[in-house]
Design a protein around this motif. Structure first.
Motif, PDB file in Angstrom:
ATOM      1  N   LEU A  73      40.638  39.128  33.476  1.00  0.00           N
ATOM      2  CA  LEU A  73      39.510  40.054  33.510  1.00  0.00           C
ATOM      3  C   LEU A  73      39.433  40.772  32.162  1.00  0.00           C
ATOM      4  O   LEU A  73      40.459  41.120  31.571  1.00  0.00           O
ATOM      5  CB  LEU A  73      39.712  41.071  34.641  1.00  0.00           C
ATOM      6  CG  LEU A  73      38.503  41.881  35.125  1.00  0.00           C
ATOM      7  CD1 LEU A  73      37.448  40.968  35.757  1.00  0.00           C
ATOM      8  CD2 LEU A  73      38.950  42.931  36.138  1.00  0.00           C
ATOM      9  N   SER A 115      34.654  43.264  36.458  1.00  0.00           N
ATOM     10  CA  SER A 115      34.659  43.661  37.865  1.00  0.00           C
ATOM     11  C   SER A 115      33.711  44.837  38.050  1.00  0.00           C
ATOM     12  O   SER A 115      33.789  45.846  37.346  1.00  0.00           O
ATOM     13  CB  SER A 115      36.062  44.057  38.325  1.00  0.00           C
ATOM     14  OG  SER A 115      35.998  44.555  39.662  1.00  0.00           O
ATOM     15  N   TRP A 127      34.900  51.639  37.198  1.00  0.00           N
ATOM     16  CA  TRP A 127      35.595  52.426  38.208  1.00  0.00           C
ATOM     17  C   TRP A 127      35.000  53.825  38.223  1.00  0.00           C
ATOM     18  O   TRP A 127      34.781  54.427  37.166  1.00  0.00           O
ATOM     19  CB  TRP A 127      37.096  52.500  37.938  1.00  0.00           C
ATOM     20  CG  TRP A 127      37.781  53.477  38.871  1.00  0.00           C
ATOM     21  CD1 TRP A 127      38.321  54.689  38.561  1.00  0.00           C
ATOM     22  CD2 TRP A 127      37.961  53.314  40.276  1.00  0.00           C
ATOM     23  NE1 TRP A 127      38.829  55.293  39.686  1.00  0.00           N
ATOM     24  CE2 TRP A 127      38.615  54.475  40.751  1.00  0.00           C
ATOM     25  CE3 TRP A 127      37.617  52.302  41.188  1.00  0.00           C
ATOM     26  CZ2 TRP A 127      38.947  54.645  42.103  1.00  0.00           C
ATOM     27  CZ3 TRP A 127      37.945  52.473  42.527  1.00  0.00           C
ATOM     28  CH2 TRP A 127      38.596  53.623  42.972  1.00  0.00           C
ATOM     29  N   THR A 133      41.695  44.601  40.739  1.00  0.00           N
ATOM     30  CA  THR A 133      41.173  44.734  39.376  1.00  0.00           C
ATOM     31  C   THR A 133      42.296  44.953  38.373  1.00  0.00           C
ATOM     32  O   THR A 133      42.356  44.281  37.325  1.00  0.00           O
ATOM     33  CB  THR A 133      40.181  45.918  39.301  1.00  0.00           C
ATOM     34  OG1 THR A 133      39.011  45.582  40.045  1.00  0.00           O
ATOM     35  CG2 THR A 133      39.791  46.221  37.859  1.00  0.00           C
ATOM     36  N   PHE A 151      36.163  46.462  33.499  1.00  0.00           N
ATOM     37  CA  PHE A 151      35.820  46.821  34.883  1.00  0.00           C
ATOM     38  C   PHE A 151      35.166  48.189  34.943  1.00  0.00           C
ATOM     39  O   PHE A 151      35.326  49.020  34.057  1.00  0.00           O
ATOM     40  CB  PHE A 151      37.045  46.773  35.803  1.00  0.00           C
ATOM     41  CG  PHE A 151      38.120  47.797  35.546  1.00  0.00           C
ATOM     42  CD1 PHE A 151      38.132  49.017  36.210  1.00  0.00           C
ATOM     43  CD2 PHE A 151      39.151  47.531  34.650  1.00  0.00           C
ATOM     44  CE1 PHE A 151      39.143  49.954  35.998  1.00  0.00           C
ATOM     45  CE2 PHE A 151      40.168  48.451  34.412  1.00  0.00           C
ATOM     46  CZ  PHE A 151      40.164  49.672  35.094  1.00  0.00           C
ATOM     47  N   ARG A 211      32.810  39.932  38.829  1.00  0.00           N
ATOM     48  CA  ARG A 211      33.839  39.878  39.864  1.00  0.00           C
ATOM     49  C   ARG A 211      33.628  41.099  40.762  1.00  0.00           C
ATOM     50  O   ARG A 211      33.147  42.137  40.311  1.00  0.00           O
ATOM     51  CB  ARG A 211      35.248  39.922  39.265  1.00  0.00           C
ATOM     52  CG  ARG A 211      35.525  38.891  38.185  1.00  0.00           C
ATOM     53  CD  ARG A 211      35.702  37.496  38.769  1.00  0.00           C
ATOM     54  NE  ARG A 211      36.183  36.560  37.758  1.00  0.00           N
ATOM     55  CZ  ARG A 211      35.407  35.848  36.943  1.00  0.00           C
ATOM     56  NH1 ARG A 211      34.086  35.997  37.011  1.00  0.00           N
ATOM     57  NH2 ARG A 211      35.913  35.022  36.067  1.00  0.00           N
TER      58      ARG A 211
END
Length: 319
Positions: free
Chosen positions: A186, A140, A191, A177, A189, A170
């Protein structure tokens, strides 16, 4: 009409004028209606926005601002430009881009707030130790119109990677997420947020995660985008009762600004800033990142100009 009656009427008129004057002073900001663009409801922006909205109703005494959930920095800036929000948080990189584009209502800054740390989070069972190890994985990059996505795309480009061909991308907000990390759909990610971010910390209580060190790609990124800094994210940032979530890693840092648009008067901007520094305890209670917010560094909002009302405040407190 008798002299006595005239004197009584005159006294009554003076009293009425005095009462109106006092009421006007007491209700100086009753007309102010503010909407705050506040990011994900599990992120730091939203927590600080809620604390500020509550505090501003006491000082300077404005009607309670509406705090709205958004996709993040880019969405917040779009709302400021469209005047569907008058106050909002943004990371410095997204704010710089919006300021240079100059679309819609112009933005200016009230204060530099906390700094965000980029957190590239992977499941602990994924054998990735650096950014390029994410090739082929389900990752993500942040929600559309988020500041996270801006950073993720720039960082991947600096590493010679394409989000669309090197990853299974994603585009999820933080809540979606963390849900996807929990259900196994997933692998990793991006962030960007203050630490600890509640959503990431909560995820770490149910899914074993760690963070990637970015020291190999940051020099190329920072050479192209000087708005970014680098720092160590300490192990203590996400320490749970069983120990730290991850070892210390080198990562990207970006400043955050509290922004307003050009519909805000100088008097209101100055009053909000005074209220902000009077709300330090409330902000710290909402998020520990607020401990770093202080008046001497708050003035450092380059490349975003300070609002004239903010400049008046900083001159008054002799920063």
């Amino acid at each position: 009409m008798s002299g006595v009656l005239l004197r009584v009427q005159a006294a009554g008129a003076v009293l009425a004028l005095a009462t109106m004057s006092l009421t006007a002073c007491g209700d100086e900001f009753d007309h102010v209606k503010l909407t705050m663009a506040a990011g994900s409801d599990s992120g730091v922006y939203h927590r600080l926005s809620g604390a500020l909205a509550d505090s501003w109703t006491r000082d300077p005494g404005i009607p309670h601002p509406q705090v709205v959930v958004t996709a993040g920095s880019v969405d917040n800036l779009d709302r400021l430009a469209a005047n569907t929000a008058q106050v909002g948080f943004s990371a410095a990189d997204a704010a710089e881009r919006a300021h240079n584009e100059g679309k819609g209502h112009r933005i200016s800054a009230l204060a530099r707030m906390h700094d965000d740390y980029l957190q590239v989070v992977v499941r602990d069972d994924i054998p990735a130790t650096k950014l390029t190890d994410l090739r082929g994985l389900r990752v993500s990059l942040g929600a559309p119109d988020s500041g996270v996505l801006v950073i993720a795309e720039r960082l991947l480009q600096s590493a010679g990677m394409s989000p669309t061909t090197d990853l299974q991308p994603r585009y999820l907000d933080l809540n979606a997420t963390t849900d996807a990390m929990r259900d196994g759909s997933l692998d990793a990610f991006f962030w960007s947020g203050g630490v600890p971010t509640t959503g990431v910390r909560t995820l770490a209580t149910t899914v074993k995660i760690r963070m990637l060190d970015l020291s190999d790609v940051l020099p190329r990124l920072r050479a192209r985008y000087p708005v970014y800094g680098s720092a160590t994210l300490p192990a203590s940032a996400y320490e749970l009762p069983g120990g730290p979530v991850t070892k210390p890693v080198t990562t990207l840092v970006v400043r955050n600004f509290l922004l307003v648009n050009d519909t805000m008067s100088d008097d209101v901007a100055e009053a909000l800033l005074r209220g902000l520094f009077g709300a330090q305890d409330a902000m710290v209670a909402a998020s520990p990142v607020a401990r770093s917010i202080e008046v001497r560094s708050a003035i450092e909002t380059t490349p975003i100009p300070l609002h004239p009302g903010a400049m008046r405040y900083y001159r008054d407190v002799k920063v």
